[in-house]
Design an enzyme around this catalytic site. Sequence first.
Site, short mmCIF file in Angstrom:
data_model
loop_
_atom_site.label_atom_id
_atom_site.label_comp_id
_atom_site.label_asym_id
_atom_site.label_seq_id
_atom_site.Cartn_x
_atom_site.Cartn_y
_atom_site.Cartn_z
N LYS A 113 0.97 -1.23 0.00
CA LYS A 113 -0.06 -0.23 -0.19
C LYS A 113 0.82 1.16 -0.09
O LYS A 113 0.46 2.22 -0.71
CB LYS A 113 -0.99 0.10 1.34
CG LYS A 113 -2.09 -1.09 0.90
CD LYS A 113 -3.17 -0.73 1.84
CE LYS A 113 -4.58 -1.57 1.57
NZ LYS A 113 -5.68 -1.29 2.43
N LYS A 200 -4.53 -8.76 -7.45
CA LYS A 200 -5.53 -9.19 -6.56
C LYS A 200 -6.90 -8.00 -6.63
O LYS A 200 -6.58 -6.81 -6.85
CB LYS A 200 -5.28 -9.15 -5.15
CG LYS A 200 -6.25 -9.28 -4.09
CD LYS A 200 -5.99 -8.94 -2.63
CE LYS A 200 -5.78 -7.56 -2.34
NZ LYS A 200 -5.79 -7.14 -1.02
N LYS A 203 -10.21 -2.44 -4.30
CA LYS A 203 -10.71 -1.04 -4.76
C LYS A 203 -9.31 0.01 -4.94
O LYS A 203 -9.46 0.90 -5.73
CB LYS A 203 -11.71 -0.43 -3.37
CG LYS A 203 -12.77 -0.94 -3.49
CD LYS A 203 -13.93 -0.78 -2.09
CE LYS A 203 -13.95 -1.73 -1.47
NZ LYS A 203 -14.58 -1.85 -0.13
P1 TYM Z 1 -10.82 -5.70 3.82
O1 TYM Z 1 -11.97 -4.55 4.28
O2 TYM Z 1 -9.55 -5.01 2.56
O3 TYM Z 1 -11.32 -6.67 3.07
C1 TYM Z 1 -12.51 -7.61 3.72
C2 TYM Z 1 -12.58 -9.01 3.73
O4 TYM Z 1 -12.49 -9.18 2.09
C3 TYM Z 1 -11.17 -10.06 1.98
N1 TYM Z 1 -10.86 -9.93 0.37
C4 TYM Z 1 -10.83 -10.62 -0.46
N2 TYM Z 1 -10.87 -12.12 -0.76
C5 TYM Z 1 -10.69 -12.72 -1.96
N3 TYM Z 1 -10.19 -11.97 -3.11
C6 TYM Z 1 -9.99 -10.65 -2.82
N4 TYM Z 1 -9.47 -10.00 -3.92
C7 TYM Z 1 -10.21 -10.03 -1.90
N5 TYM Z 1 -10.01 -8.75 -1.62
C8 TYM Z 1 -10.54 -8.48 -0.13
C9 TYM Z 1 -10.19 -9.75 2.87
O5 TYM Z 1 -9.27 -10.82 3.05
C10 TYM Z 1 -10.83 -9.83 3.95
O6 TYM Z 1 -11.43 -10.82 4.55
N6 TYM Z 1 -7.50 -5.47 7.56
C11 TYM Z 1 -8.81 -6.00 6.94
C12 TYM Z 1 -9.97 -5.61 7.89
C13 TYM Z 1 -10.06 -5.92 9.47
C14 TYM Z 1 -10.09 -7.48 9.97
C15 TYM Z 1 -9.78 -7.36 11.45
C16 TYM Z 1 -10.24 -8.80 9.24
C17 TYM Z 1 -9.73 -5.26 10.45
N7 TYM Z 1 -9.66 -6.05 11.54
C18 TYM Z 1 -10.23 -8.42 12.16
C19 TYM Z 1 -10.39 -9.93 10.04
C20 TYM Z 1 -10.08 -9.60 11.52
C21 TYM Z 1 -9.04 -5.32 5.63
O7 TYM Z 1 -8.56 -4.39 5.49
O8 TYM Z 1 -9.81 -6.17 4.94
#
Ligand code: TYM
Length: 335
Positions: A113, A200, A203
Amino acid sequence: MSQEKKNILSCIQPTGDIHLGNYLGAVQNWVNLQENYNCTYGVVDYHAMNMLYKADQLRQNSWKMVFQLMACGIKAENLFIQSLVPEHSELCWILSNVCSFGELTRMTQFKDKSEQKKESDKDAFISSGLFFYPVLQAADILIYHADLVPVGKDQVQHLELSRNIAQRFNHQYGKEYFTHPEPLLTVNAKIMSLADPNKKMSKSLGEKHYVNIFGDENRIRKQVKSAVTDTGESEGMSAGVTNLFTLLKACNKQEAHDHLMEQFESGTLKYSELKGEVADGLVELCTPIRERYQEILADKKQIKGQIKASSAEIRKTAQKTLREVKDIVGILNPR
Ligand code: TYM
């Protein structure tokens, strides 16, 4: 929380609409897990502050994410907004003392990032929040004593860090207090961008790189139609075609998948046919969710009340954990 069932926790950042990667990699699984586990799902607005954002937009996006998750099938009683449970940030500070600087420097998501930001502007502001946020993520997980964390593949390294933090805390304070949370992945743990299938779906790459599951039918069809199929690999199936087959399966189009796979193997596959099937599958998958979303939007006020109440209920668990943690680490508890 009932005692027999395992605890599940997962969260999503409110940075816009839910995209296909979020849905197939995580949210769809969250919905199904609600039957057999104690599930807690968070809209983590504190996490969404580490990139440039507008204050009013963030508040709106948090509610939008709540409505979209409910349209996907998440129950209101399992859902909270992170800022309504302030104990997460307090625990984050305590946990930062059992997480080393070196561990954080190894987080690939921070590297990706921050590099992405520097590519578009070499003087870009890289906040320490972006660097530090995996500790807040560990707090999100450990505060609910989560056994399992359903996420996409990109979060596995953060999960490892959460486990290390839990182990180090338990060791340092001589008490097996925190659980050791494990990731729970689906077969769709990494959905790739249709415009650049070596990256991947995300957004942060820009609009053409993600499919908004709440987008209209024409837009979804257009995006699939222009999906990159030939990515220059010399042998075997290209990343773009592999991704399209993954999507076909994820949309429950097993029969079409097997039939088209046979054609691929015999060298007779027409990409336009594969794309047509994928587009139909995605439209079938997304239409009922989009319709439920419209119904939910008509009932916003009541749902906001429900989420405030569920956040308050979920907060009780977080408060109990924080009280216990403070006792363990030698910090005073107010009153
Ligand atoms: P975030 O908000 O980017 O994404 C939410 C969930 O979507 C999954 N994901 C994907 N899975 C498959 N293919 C993709 N292209 C793809 N893009 C996103 C992510 O793996 C995620 O499960 N840091 C985390 C949010 C978070 C979190 C937590 C997650 C904060 N605290 C505690 C689990 C437990 C994040 O930015 O996810």
